[in-house]
Every structure is written in C-alpha cells, then in structure tokens.
Design a protein around this motif. Structure first.
Motif, PDB file in Angstrom:
ATOM      1  N   ILE A   1     -17.185  26.298  -1.227  1.00 52.73           N
ATOM      2  CA  ILE A   1     -18.215  25.521  -1.925  1.00 52.73           C
ATOM      3  C   ILE A   1     -19.465  26.368  -2.125  1.00 52.73           C
ATOM      4  O   ILE A   1     -20.139  26.296  -3.172  1.00 52.73           O
ATOM      5  CB  ILE A   1     -18.524  24.232  -1.133  1.00 52.73           C
ATOM      6  CG1 ILE A   1     -17.283  23.319  -1.129  1.00 52.73           C
ATOM      7  CG2 ILE A   1     -19.722  23.502  -1.709  1.00 52.73           C
ATOM      8  CD1 ILE A   1     -17.420  22.113  -0.219  1.00 52.73           C
ATOM      9  N   LEU A   2     -19.800  27.239  -1.120  1.00 56.52           N
ATOM     10  CA  LEU A   2     -20.953  28.132  -1.258  1.00 56.52           C
ATOM     11  C   LEU A   2     -20.757  29.094  -2.420  1.00 56.52           C
ATOM     12  O   LEU A   2     -21.691  29.352  -3.206  1.00 56.52           O
ATOM     13  CB  LEU A   2     -21.169  28.892   0.051  1.00 56.52           C
ATOM     14  CG  LEU A   2     -22.259  29.967   0.039  1.00 56.52           C
ATOM     15  CD1 LEU A   2     -23.627  29.334  -0.238  1.00 56.52           C
ATOM     16  CD2 LEU A   2     -22.284  30.742   1.351  1.00 56.52           C
ATOM     17  N   ARG A   3     -19.567  29.656  -2.542  1.00 57.96           N
ATOM     18  CA  ARG A   3     -19.310  30.583  -3.653  1.00 57.96           C
ATOM     19  C   ARG A   3     -19.418  29.859  -4.999  1.00 57.96           C
ATOM     20  O   ARG A   3     -19.914  30.414  -5.992  1.00 57.96           O
ATOM     21  CB  ARG A   3     -17.924  31.206  -3.487  1.00 57.96           C
ATOM     22  CG  ARG A   3     -17.764  32.063  -2.233  1.00 57.96           C
ATOM     23  CD  ARG A   3     -16.414  32.769  -2.210  1.00 57.96           C
ATOM     24  NE  ARG A   3     -16.151  33.315  -0.894  1.00 57.96           N
ATOM     25  CZ  ARG A   3     -15.383  32.738   0.024  1.00 57.96           C
ATOM     26  NH1 ARG A   3     -14.791  31.580  -0.259  1.00 57.96           N
ATOM     27  NH2 ARG A   3     -15.220  33.288   1.197  1.00 57.96           N
TER      28      ARG A   3
ATOM     29  N   LEU B   1      -5.207  18.566  -5.782  1.00 60.68           N
ATOM     30  CA  LEU B   1      -5.934  18.990  -6.977  1.00 60.68           C
ATOM     31  C   LEU B   1      -5.996  17.868  -8.019  1.00 60.68           C
ATOM     32  O   LEU B   1      -5.972  18.110  -9.233  1.00 60.68           O
ATOM     33  CB  LEU B   1      -5.250  20.229  -7.580  1.00 60.68           C
ATOM     34  CG  LEU B   1      -5.133  21.445  -6.654  1.00 60.68           C
ATOM     35  CD1 LEU B   1      -4.357  22.565  -7.331  1.00 60.68           C
ATOM     36  CD2 LEU B   1      -6.511  21.928  -6.242  1.00 60.68           C
ATOM     37  N   SER B   2      -6.122  16.643  -7.558  1.00 63.42           N
ATOM     38  CA  SER B   2      -6.120  15.509  -8.498  1.00 63.42           C
ATOM     39  C   SER B   2      -7.456  15.341  -9.226  1.00 63.42           C
ATOM     40  O   SER B   2      -7.529  14.643 -10.237  1.00 63.42           O
ATOM     41  CB  SER B   2      -5.771  14.215  -7.754  1.00 63.42           C
ATOM     42  OG  SER B   2      -6.680  14.006  -6.681  1.00 63.42           O
TER      43      SER B   2
ATOM     44  N   VAL C   1      -7.804  17.685   1.391  1.00 60.00           N
ATOM     45  CA  VAL C   1      -7.823  16.534   0.469  1.00 60.00           C
ATOM     46  C   VAL C   1      -9.276  16.345   0.021  1.00 60.00           C
ATOM     47  O   VAL C   1     -10.156  16.077   0.848  1.00 60.00           O
ATOM     48  CB  VAL C   1      -7.294  15.265   1.148  1.00 60.00           C
ATOM     49  CG1 VAL C   1      -7.395  14.077   0.186  1.00 60.00           C
ATOM     50  CG2 VAL C   1      -5.856  15.459   1.605  1.00 60.00           C
ATOM     51  N   MET C   2      -9.533  16.521  -1.306  1.00 64.13           N
ATOM     52  CA  MET C   2     -10.902  16.426  -1.827  1.00 64.13           C
ATOM     53  C   MET C   2     -11.103  15.119  -2.580  1.00 64.13           C
ATOM     54  O   MET C   2     -10.212  14.628  -3.273  1.00 64.13           O
ATOM     55  CB  MET C   2     -11.210  17.605  -2.758  1.00 64.13           C
ATOM     56  CG  MET C   2     -11.469  18.911  -2.032  1.00 64.13           C
ATOM     57  SD  MET C   2     -12.340  20.089  -3.092  1.00 64.13           S
ATOM     58  CE  MET C   2     -13.910  19.264  -3.299  1.00 64.13           C
TER      59      MET C   2
ATOM     60  N   LYS D   1     -11.882  23.636  -9.253  1.00 62.29           N
ATOM     61  CA  LYS D   1     -12.912  24.671  -9.192  1.00 62.29           C
ATOM     62  C   LYS D   1     -13.089  25.195  -7.760  1.00 62.29           C
ATOM     63  O   LYS D   1     -13.239  26.399  -7.539  1.00 62.29           O
ATOM     64  CB  LYS D   1     -14.234  24.114  -9.713  1.00 62.29           C
ATOM     65  CG  LYS D   1     -14.192  23.729 -11.190  1.00 62.29           C
ATOM     66  CD  LYS D   1     -15.530  23.164 -11.635  1.00 62.29           C
ATOM     67  CE  LYS D   1     -15.489  22.763 -13.118  1.00 62.29           C
ATOM     68  NZ  LYS D   1     -16.790  22.214 -13.573  1.00 62.29           N
ATOM     69  N   VAL D   2     -13.092  24.290  -6.796  1.00 61.68           N
ATOM     70  CA  VAL D   2     -13.257  24.727  -5.404  1.00 61.68           C
ATOM     71  C   VAL D   2     -12.064  25.568  -4.966  1.00 61.68           C
ATOM     72  O   VAL D   2     -12.204  26.581  -4.265  1.00 61.68           O
ATOM     73  CB  VAL D   2     -13.450  23.509  -4.484  1.00 61.68           C
ATOM     74  CG1 VAL D   2     -13.454  23.937  -3.017  1.00 61.68           C
ATOM     75  CG2 VAL D   2     -14.750  22.789  -4.816  1.00 61.68           C
ATOM     76  N   ALA D   3     -10.863  25.172  -5.376  1.00 62.30           N
ATOM     77  CA  ALA D   3      -9.657  25.898  -4.971  1.00 62.30           C
ATOM     78  C   ALA D   3      -9.673  27.331  -5.478  1.00 62.30           C
ATOM     79  O   ALA D   3      -9.135  28.237  -4.831  1.00 62.30           O
ATOM     80  CB  ALA D   3      -8.420  25.166  -5.474  1.00 62.30           C
ATOM     81  N   GLN D   4     -10.302  27.563  -6.644  1.00 62.25           N
ATOM     82  CA  GLN D   4     -10.372  28.925  -7.177  1.00 62.25           C
ATOM     83  C   GLN D   4     -11.267  29.831  -6.332  1.00 62.25           C
ATOM     84  O   GLN D   4     -11.174  31.055  -6.431  1.00 62.25           O
ATOM     85  CB  GLN D   4     -10.886  28.879  -8.623  1.00 62.25           C
ATOM     86  CG  GLN D   4      -9.924  28.203  -9.580  1.00 62.25           C
ATOM     87  CD  GLN D   4     -10.511  28.055 -10.979  1.00 62.25           C
ATOM     88  OE1 GLN D   4     -11.654  28.477 -11.244  1.00 62.25           O
ATOM     89  NE2 GLN D   4      -9.742  27.437 -11.884  1.00 62.25           N
TER      90      GLN D   4
END
Length: 603
Positions: free
Chosen positions: A529-531, A422-423, A494-495, A429-432
């Motif tokens: 990512i779609l959500r 989450l750096s 890893v994003m 945002k994606v993790a939520q």
C-alpha cells in the motif's frame, strides 16, 4: 625351527591368511593364490593358538566344523562322537570351552582340524601345553590317521619330530635349511657318537685313559659325579670293537683307589657300565640352525665357575677341610650381600622403577597419550568455546520477511504463492505492488462447507456484511486448491473495496504452522500500500521482532545454567585422564604382568 624362524608365517601363507610376497605353492596341483577356495575344501588346520568360542561346548564345536566340512547329516552324530573319543575328549563332550584346560583346548583344536576327512592337515605345534600322556596319545592318533593324507606339522620338540616325521625340514631365519628323513639328517649333519661311561668312583681315571688311547681326537663333553661323556668322531667307528672289549674287560677287573690317607683298597671297579648313541636330532638342529652352542666349551666353563677363587688361591698342600670351610664362608657372605640388596629395595625404588616403566609404555602407546592429554584438552576447548559463542536470548532480533518461506525456491529468495482476492479494482492495483511472493488469484470454488448458511453467518459476524462473503469464498478456495501447488502457502489476502475517504481495508488469513506468518503478511500488505500511495516501487517497511531485555532473575538463571554446563564439560573432559590410567592396569592384569611384579617384590 626356532622361535621366529617363519614356521607359522609359512603356514599362514599356505592356508591363505597372508598373501605371499613372492613365490608360489601348489596343493594337489592347485595354486594357493588363485585356487585357495578349492584348497580349503580338503584342508584342515590346527593353528598355533586356540581359536575357539568360549560359550560353545566341545560337541557344538565339532558339529559346527563338521557341517562346514560337508559331513552327511545322517552320520554327523557318529562322526562327532568318534572324533571326541579319538582326541580324548569323550568325557568332556558337553563341557563349555571356557571350562577346559589348555591341553584340552589343544585337543579340541586338533579334533577340529581332523574332522571332515580332510586330505591335507596342517598342525601348528599341536601338542604344546599337553601332558606327556596326552602327547603320546596324540602321536598315536596322528600316526593312525596319516594314511592317505598329507600332514604338515610344526614343532619345537625334537622327539616329536623324530617320532612322527617321515621327512623333517628345518627352518632358520625365514629360509629352509635342509629337508630329509631323520636318519639322513643325522648322518649328514651329525657330529659323531656320544659315549657315556659310569665310573665306580669320581676319582677313577681309567675310563678317560681307555678312550683317549684308542681315539685321541675324542672330546669330553660332560663329567658329573661318576658319569662321564665323550664325543667320538664318525671316522673312529673302526676302533670301537677293540675299545669296547677293553672297557668290558675293565668292568670285570678291580682297580686300586687311593685314599687321602695313602692306603690302597680293592673296594671298587674302574667302570661299572657304558653306553653309546648316535647324533640326536637336537644336535642336528643346533648345527643346522646356526646356534652358537658348544657343549664342550660350556662344560669347561661350568667346571671353572664351580671352583671358588679362594680355593684356587690356596697352596696345594692345604687340607680339604680348610678348603671346605673357606668355601662355606664365601657362600655365607654371598647370601648376606643378597639380603642387603633386597632390604635396600625400598618403596621409593619400586615406585621409581614402576614410573619409568609406565612412562616408557605411555610414550610408545599413542592411544594412551591421546586419552590422557589430547582428548581432554580438545574436549575442554570445544566445550568452553561453544559456551562462549552461544547466543543469548536478548541478542536475537528477527526481521519479518517472506524470504524465510519456501527457501528452496529458485529465484525471488523464497516466498511462495499468495492467494489474493482480486474482486475489487483496488485489489488489482495493490497486488501489483506486492513483493515477496507471487499472486495466486482466488477463483470461485465448487467446494462448500457443510451447513453453508451457518458458515456464512459466522463470516459476516467476523468481517462484516461486505467482507464476510469474500472471506468465506477465500476459505472455500483454500480448501479446494490444497493440492494444486507443491509450495507451502503461509498466508492469504482478502481486500475490501476502497472507502470514500481513500482508506483501504484487508484481512490476512495465516498458516498456524508458521509462528510469524500473521505479522509478516500484514507488513507485506502495508509495504504494498505504501508503494501504491508513494508511487515508489523501492519503498518498504521493515518490521523486526526483538524480545524484551532480560530481567535480573533471568540473568541469574542463565549464569547458573552456564556454570552448570561448564562443570559438566570439565568433568567429562577430565574423566578421560583417570580412565586412561585404568586401561594400563587392566592390560597388566590381563597379561599377568601384575603377578610377575608381585613375585619380584613389588607390593
């Protein structure tokens, strides 16, 4: 007692094998129900049927039971040798039991009961199967060891009971009929005296004339050749002296015997010898046990049956030679009839009789019916049903979802922890929007790979200069936090930072122990990512793994495999049927029924 009188059942209750339904028994003041363990310390039993170990020798049997009875170790050898010598097995002491005859096995069972200085000895028909010499030796042994002991013995032999029994009890139909000494039973239940006389000739009638003159109530119980026996009542003993004097006087005087020709000769005496005996224990047993046996009626019936009808129908003036000839003709006719009956016993008659016997046995033997009919049918049905319901490879379709991971977790339908880098703000945002697990933040780790410079270079080469260090940091975190959670981790994310054109980049690290971990976590990230892009938390992407359709050769292989499986199932199912027939054959051979059928004419 007779067979089925309850002798062995009573013994089984006394030794604690069967609990009594009612009543009680005391042995040395101890109850057979509550104190049977104490009773067995002083108890020796010789059962009706030999219960021995076929692989052990005579010495090993005696040694085993001597130790169980508490024999001293220093005297054990002498006790074994003395007992083997007393029961007549000294020369067979090292012979295995399977090589002993039936009588020798009875001797060994008797020795087991006697060894250990037991105070109460129960012998259930100990001399059955022994020859007369061994039986006499056993009687002498029982008389020798009975001092200071209580011996309860069951037998069918009246001579044995009369010889050994201080007190004799007779059982019939499960109840005790009488008990007392041999003399008491003979006097109380006796039928009188038996007088036997030997005549000088079968036609001499003087013996019967003398007996009936002094004792009119006497009955003739047998007459065979020159020997005739009478039953005399007890009350007639006062006339015996005068009757015996006349019999002895008759033994010294000749009597006239009439020949068929009518001439008289002084060639014989009326009575050659005589003897008298009191009631035997066998007669007492027959009376007490309620057996419907009348020796007089049996004697009269035998006399009637011995006279052929053809002879009876002849006039009294016919010559004896004619009677003998007709009797011979009747005998030959009977033999011919028997031969005709035997020759008509054909193969089909034997087969019919054996089939009826087998059908009756099978009807009463539920195990045979199960093996012949039920088990093959059930096995065949289950096997074919399994083949019918077996899923085919081209019908399997797997939906990729994290719900298969950690299925025992309460709530959420499985999933488990998902390590996430989450750096970058976009990663938050994606993790939520991630569903199917919970986010586990990737924290800096103190763990470092050996040769960290080379590890960093490999990560940069694999993921680029921006994502490479993050990938290395995630790997170090996974290594350091391996034991922090008991749930299994099957994937990590890893994003990278968001590109200028709005596109997103990420890397999935997956656990090789799960076959579909990589596509599952890729689908998880794409759905998140779609959500995020559609602002719809219910949006999702469903991914399936469906194998390619089977080829023609694969279909043929599957068909051959199914045919082979069906053949195996059918063979196994129907193998129970011939096996069930073999069971009855083995049983008949074991109980010697085949021998009985063979000597009865079955081939």
């Amino acid at each position: 007692g007779h067979n089925g009188a309850g002798k062995s059942t009573t013994i089984s209750m006394l030794v604690g094998l069967h609990p009594p339904t009612s009543g009680d028994a005391l042995i040395f003041g101890k109850n057979i129900v509550s104190d049977i363990d104490e009773i067995r310390k002083v108890l020796g039993v010789c059962p009706q049927h030999d219960i021995l170990f076929p692989e052990l020798t005579v010495k090993e049997h005696l040694e085993l039971f001597a130790i169980l009875k508490g024999a001293e170790e220093d005297t054990l050898e002498s006790v074994i040798i003395n007992m083997a010598d007393e029961v007549g097995l000294a020369d067979k002491i090292n012979t295995v039991v399977r090589s002993l005859s039936g009588g020798m096995k009875r001797k060994l069972s008797l020795g087991i009961a006697l060894i250990g200085n037991s105070k109460v000895i129960i012998l259930d028909e100990p001399t059955s199967g022994m020859d007369p010499y061994s039986m006499r030796l056993t009687w002498q042994l029982i008389k020798k060891i009975k001092k200071g002991r209580i011996i309860l013995l069951t037998t069918h032999s009246m001579d044995e009971a009369d010889e050994l029994g201080d007190r004799i009890a007779i059982m019939a139909n499960g109840s005790l009929k009488c008990c007392g000494s041999s003399l008491f039973l003979k006097h109380h239940y006796g039928v009188g005296y038996t007088l036997t006389l030997v005549k000088s000739a079968p036609t001499a009638s003087i013996a019967g004339d003398i007996v009936y003159r002094y004792i009119p109530t006497a009955t003739c119980i047998s007459e065979v050749g020159t020997e005739i026996s009478f039953r005399l009542p007890m009350a007639s003993s006062s006339t015996f002296e005068r009757m015996f004097r006349e019999i002895e006087g008759c033994m010294k005087k000749p009597v006239m015997s009439m020949e068929i020709s009518g001439s008289c000769e002084k060639d014989s005496y009326g009575i050659e010898s005589y003897g008298i005996s009191v009631t035997t224990l066998e007669e007492v047993f027959l009376r007490v046990a309620g057996c419907d046996y009348d020796e007089v009626e049996c004697f009269e019936e035998n006399n009637r049956s011995l006279i052929p009808e053809s002879v009876v129908s002849l006039p009294s003036n016919d010559r004896p030679s004619t009677k003998i000839f007709i009797s011979f003709i009747n005998f030959i006719g009977l033999q011919c009839c028997c031969c005709c009956l035997i020759t008509t016993s054909t193969f089909w008659q034997h087969s019919k009789a054996l089939f009826i016997k087998r059908a009756i046995s099978a009807r009463r033997d539920h195990k045979t019916i199960m093996f012949q009919l039920m088990i093959p049918a059930i096995f065949l049905f289950i096997g074919l049903l399994f083949m019918e319901l077996k899923p085919h490879p081209d019908q399997i379709s797997l939906t990729l979802s994290t719900s298969y991971f950690n299925p025992l977790l309460s709530g959420g339908g499985g999933g488990g922890p998902i390590p996430f880098n989450l750096s970058f703000p976009i990663a938050e945002k994606v993790a939520q929007n991630v569903k199917g697990g919970w986010i586990q933040r990737c924290n800096p780790s103190s763990y470092k790979f050996p040769n960290s410079e080379k590890a960093l270079a490999d990560a940069v080469e694999a993921a680029g200069p921006t994502l490479g260090p993050s990938l290395l940091s995630m790997s170090e975190y996974l290594m350091s936090s391996f034991n922090e959670s008991y749930q299994s981790r099957y994937g990590a994310i890893v994003m990278d930072d968001q590109n200028t054109d709005g596109s997103l980049g990420y890397t999935v690290l997956h656990n090789f122990s799960c076959q579909h971990a990589a596509p599952t976590f890729i689908n998880l990230m794409n759905s998140a990512i779609l959500r995020l892009a559609s602002h719809n938390m219910n949006a999702t992407i469903q991914t399936r793994n469906h194998p390619l359709p089977m080829t023609q050769s694969q279909h043929l292989q599957r068909h051959d495999l199914d045919a082979f499986s069906a053949a195996i199932i059918v063979n196994i199912a129907f193998s129970f049927i011939p096996a069930s027939f073999a069971v009855s054959i083995v049983k008949e051979r074991e109980v010697k029924a085949k021998h009985q059928q063979l000597i009865s004419g079955v081939r």
